[in-house]
Design a protein around this motif. Structure first.
Motif, PDB file in Angstrom:
ATOM      1  N   ILE A 189       3.129 -18.900   7.654  1.00  0.00           N
ATOM      2  CA  ILE A 189       2.291 -18.489   6.525  1.00  0.00           C
ATOM      3  C   ILE A 189       2.441 -16.994   6.359  1.00  0.00           C
ATOM      4  O   ILE A 189       2.062 -16.218   7.238  1.00  0.00           O
ATOM      5  N   ARG A 190       3.012 -16.570   5.242  1.00  0.00           N
ATOM      6  CA  ARG A 190       3.255 -15.143   5.020  1.00  0.00           C
ATOM      7  C   ARG A 190       2.425 -14.659   3.832  1.00  0.00           C
ATOM      8  O   ARG A 190       2.097 -15.420   2.927  1.00  0.00           O
ATOM      9  N   PHE A 191       2.113 -13.352   3.852  1.00  0.00           N
ATOM     10  CA  PHE A 191       1.182 -12.743   2.898  1.00  0.00           C
ATOM     11  C   PHE A 191       1.902 -11.635   2.136  1.00  0.00           C
ATOM     12  O   PHE A 191       2.474 -10.732   2.745  1.00  0.00           O
ATOM     13  N   VAL A 192       1.874 -11.703   0.811  1.00  0.00           N
ATOM     14  CA  VAL A 192       2.369 -10.616  -0.037  1.00  0.00           C
ATOM     15  C   VAL A 192       1.152  -9.982  -0.698  1.00  0.00           C
ATOM     16  O   VAL A 192       0.432 -10.635  -1.452  1.00  0.00           O
ATOM     17  N   PHE A 193       0.924  -8.702  -0.400  1.00  0.00           N
ATOM     18  CA  PHE A 193      -0.273  -8.016  -0.856  1.00  0.00           C
ATOM     19  C   PHE A 193      -0.085  -7.443  -2.264  1.00  0.00           C
ATOM     20  O   PHE A 193       1.009  -7.447  -2.826  1.00  0.00           O
ATOM     21  N   GLN A 194      -1.187  -6.895  -2.782  1.00  0.00           N
ATOM     22  CA  GLN A 194      -1.147  -6.285  -4.112  1.00  0.00           C
ATOM     23  C   GLN A 194      -0.201  -5.096  -4.140  1.00  0.00           C
ATOM     24  O   GLN A 194       0.528  -4.883  -5.105  1.00  0.00           O
ATOM     25  N   GLU A 195      -0.188  -4.301  -3.054  1.00  0.00           N
ATOM     26  CA  GLU A 195       0.761  -3.204  -2.920  1.00  0.00           C
ATOM     27  C   GLU A 195       1.879  -3.663  -1.985  1.00  0.00           C
ATOM     28  O   GLU A 195       1.630  -4.447  -1.064  1.00  0.00           O
ATOM     29  N   VAL A 254       2.327  -3.394 -11.687  1.00  0.00           N
ATOM     30  CA  VAL A 254       3.583  -3.098 -12.380  1.00  0.00           C
ATOM     31  C   VAL A 254       3.382  -3.239 -13.886  1.00  0.00           C
ATOM     32  O   VAL A 254       2.390  -3.807 -14.357  1.00  0.00           O
ATOM     33  N   ASP A 255       4.336  -2.708 -14.650  1.00  0.00           N
ATOM     34  CA  ASP A 255       4.221  -2.777 -16.108  1.00  0.00           C
ATOM     35  C   ASP A 255       4.432  -4.204 -16.600  1.00  0.00           C
ATOM     36  O   ASP A 255       4.899  -5.083 -15.863  1.00  0.00           O
ATOM     37  N   ALA A 256       4.081  -4.434 -17.855  1.00  0.00           N
ATOM     38  CA  ALA A 256       4.067  -5.790 -18.409  1.00  0.00           C
ATOM     39  C   ALA A 256       5.442  -6.457 -18.382  1.00  0.00           C
ATOM     40  O   ALA A 256       5.549  -7.654 -18.066  1.00  0.00           O
ATOM     41  N   PHE A 257       6.486  -5.703 -18.685  1.00  0.00           N
ATOM     42  CA  PHE A 257       7.829  -6.296 -18.706  1.00  0.00           C
ATOM     43  C   PHE A 257       8.280  -6.678 -17.300  1.00  0.00           C
ATOM     44  O   PHE A 257       8.848  -7.750 -17.086  1.00  0.00           O
ATOM     45  N   PRO A 265      12.263   3.232   0.650  1.00  0.00           N
ATOM     46  CA  PRO A 265      11.249   2.830  -0.326  1.00  0.00           C
ATOM     47  C   PRO A 265      10.975   3.875  -1.407  1.00  0.00           C
ATOM     48  O   PRO A 265      10.683   3.518  -2.550  1.00  0.00           O
ATOM     49  N   LYS A 266      11.077   5.147  -1.078  1.00  0.00           N
ATOM     50  CA  LYS A 266      10.801   6.194  -2.059  1.00  0.00           C
ATOM     51  C   LYS A 266      11.816   6.208  -3.204  1.00  0.00           C
ATOM     52  O   LYS A 266      11.576   6.821  -4.249  1.00  0.00           O
ATOM     53  N   GLU A 267      12.936   5.533  -3.010  1.00  0.00           N
ATOM     54  CA  GLU A 267      13.969   5.474  -4.044  1.00  0.00           C
ATOM     55  C   GLU A 267      13.806   4.260  -4.963  1.00  0.00           C
ATOM     56  O   GLU A 267      14.656   4.039  -5.833  1.00  0.00           O
ATOM     57  N   LEU A 268      12.742   3.486  -4.778  1.00  0.00           N
ATOM     58  CA  LEU A 268      12.555   2.263  -5.536  1.00  0.00           C
ATOM     59  C   LEU A 268      11.470   2.423  -6.591  1.00  0.00           C
ATOM     60  O   LEU A 268      10.530   3.198  -6.419  1.00  0.00           O
ATOM     61  N   SER A 269      11.583   1.645  -7.658  1.00  0.00           N
ATOM     62  CA  SER A 269      10.482   1.542  -8.626  1.00  0.00           C
ATOM     63  C   SER A 269       9.417   0.617  -8.042  1.00  0.00           C
ATOM     64  O   SER A 269       9.633  -0.056  -7.022  1.00  0.00           O
ATOM     65  N   GLY A 270       8.260   0.543  -8.716  1.00  0.00           N
ATOM     66  CA  GLY A 270       7.204  -0.334  -8.241  1.00  0.00           C
ATOM     67  C   GLY A 270       7.626  -1.791  -8.215  1.00  0.00           C
ATOM     68  O   GLY A 270       7.335  -2.529  -7.264  1.00  0.00           O
TER      69      GLY A 270
END
Length: 245
Positions: A77-83, A159-162, A126-131
Motif C-alpha cells: 500500500i503506497r501513498f502519493v501526497f498532495q506535495e 498544478v495548473d489546469a492543463f 528535483p529543483k530542475e523539475l516543474s510541479g
C-alpha cells in the motif's frame, strides 16, 4: 463467482483530541478499481487514507489486505501526497528507487520514468523539475515496489489546469496497466467522476460515507458527455444533502 476484495476497510471509530472524526466507515476495493472520495474539508477523508496506509494506528477498526489484517505501513500500500515530497539531494532516479531494498533496479526505474513521461530525466535533481514533473516522479516512486493499492491525497491540486488533465490521464493509464486498486481524495467533482468507478460522498461530524455513487461508464470517458455530466450532477446534489457546501 465474485472476486475477493484486495482491500477491506472497517473503521468503527477514530477520535482526535477528544473529538470523533470518523465513525462506521466500511469500504472494499477490488483489484483495478478506482474509488474517489469527496466531501467538505475536515470531514476525515485524509485521516482515512492515513489509517489505510498504516500511518495512523490509533483507531478502532481494521484494514485487511488480501484478507490479512495489516499492522502498519506495508510495501503493498503506497501513498502519493498532495506535495511530491521528493528528497532534494537525490536525483530523480534516486527518489523513484528510494523505497526499494537491496540493489537499485536501474532498468525498472527507467521503465517507470518512461511510463510517466519522464524518459531521460533520471539524473536530474528535483529543483530542475516543474510541479507536474515532480508529481510524476512521486507516482513513479509509488509504483516502484509493485504495490497492490495506491492512495492519493489531492495529488493534482497544486498544478495548473492543463497539467492536471494530463496527470489524470496518466493515473488512469497506470491503474489499468498495473491492475492497482486506487483510493483517491479530491475536492474536484469533475475529477472524481472522470476517474472513479465509484464516488464516495463523505459527511462530517463525524466523518462517514453519506452516499456511494457508481459511475457505470466505460473508460476513456468524454468529459463533456451528457452521461458524465449527469453523474457529476448526482454527486453535487449528494454533497448538498450532507451540507458539504
Amino acid at each position: 463467482m465474485t472476486e475477493s476484495p484486495v482491500l477491506q476497510i472497517q473503521v468503527r471509530r477514530k477520535c482526535f483530541a477528544g473529538q470523533e472524526v470518523l465513525r462506521d466507515v466500511r469500504l472494499e476495493l477490488q483489484e483495478g478499481e478506482c474509488v474517489t472520495l469527496v466531501g467538505a474539508s475536515g470531514c476525515g477523508k485524509s485521516t482515512l487514507l492515513r489509517i489505510v496506509a498504516g500511518l495512523d494506528r490509533d483507531h478502532e477498526g481494521e484494514v485487511r489486505l488480501n484478507g490479512k489484517s495489516t499492522s502498519g505501513p506495508t510495501r503493498d500500500i503506497r501513498f502519493v501526497f498532495q506535495e511530491p515530497r521528493l528528497f532534494p539531494w537525490l536525483t530523480v532516479a534516486g527518489n523513484v528507487a528510494f523505497d526499494g531494498s537491496g540493489p537499485v533496479d536501474a532498468p525498472r526505474v527507467e521503465a517507470l520514468l518512461c511510463e510517466v513521461g519522464l524518459a531521460g530525466f533520471g539524473a536530474r535533481l528535483p529543483k530542475e523539475l516543474s510541479g507536474g514533473q515532480a508529481q510524476r516522479v512521486a507516482i513513479a516512486r509509488g509504483l516502484f515496489v509493485r504495490p497492490r493499492v495506491l492512495l492519493l491525497d489531492e495529488p493534482f491540486s497544486a498544478v495548473d489546469a492543463f497539467t492536471r488533465l494530463k496527470l489524470q490521464e496518466l493515473l488512469l493509464r497506470i491503474a489499468r496497466a498495473h491492475r492497482i486498486a486506487v483510493l483517491m481524495v479530491t475536492h474536484d467533482i469533475d475529477e472524481a467522476v472522470y476517474l472513479g468507478d465509484r464516488v464516495l460522498v463523505f459527511e462530517a461530524d463525524p466523518g462517514r460515507i453519506g452516499a456511494s455513487i457508481p459511475v457505470v461508464l466505460p473508460q476513456p470517458r468524454d468529459r463533456d458527455s451528457r452521461d458524465v455530466n449527469a453523474v457529476v450532477s448526482t454527486v453535487r446534489h449528494a454533497l448538498q444533502r450532507v451540507h458539504a457546501f
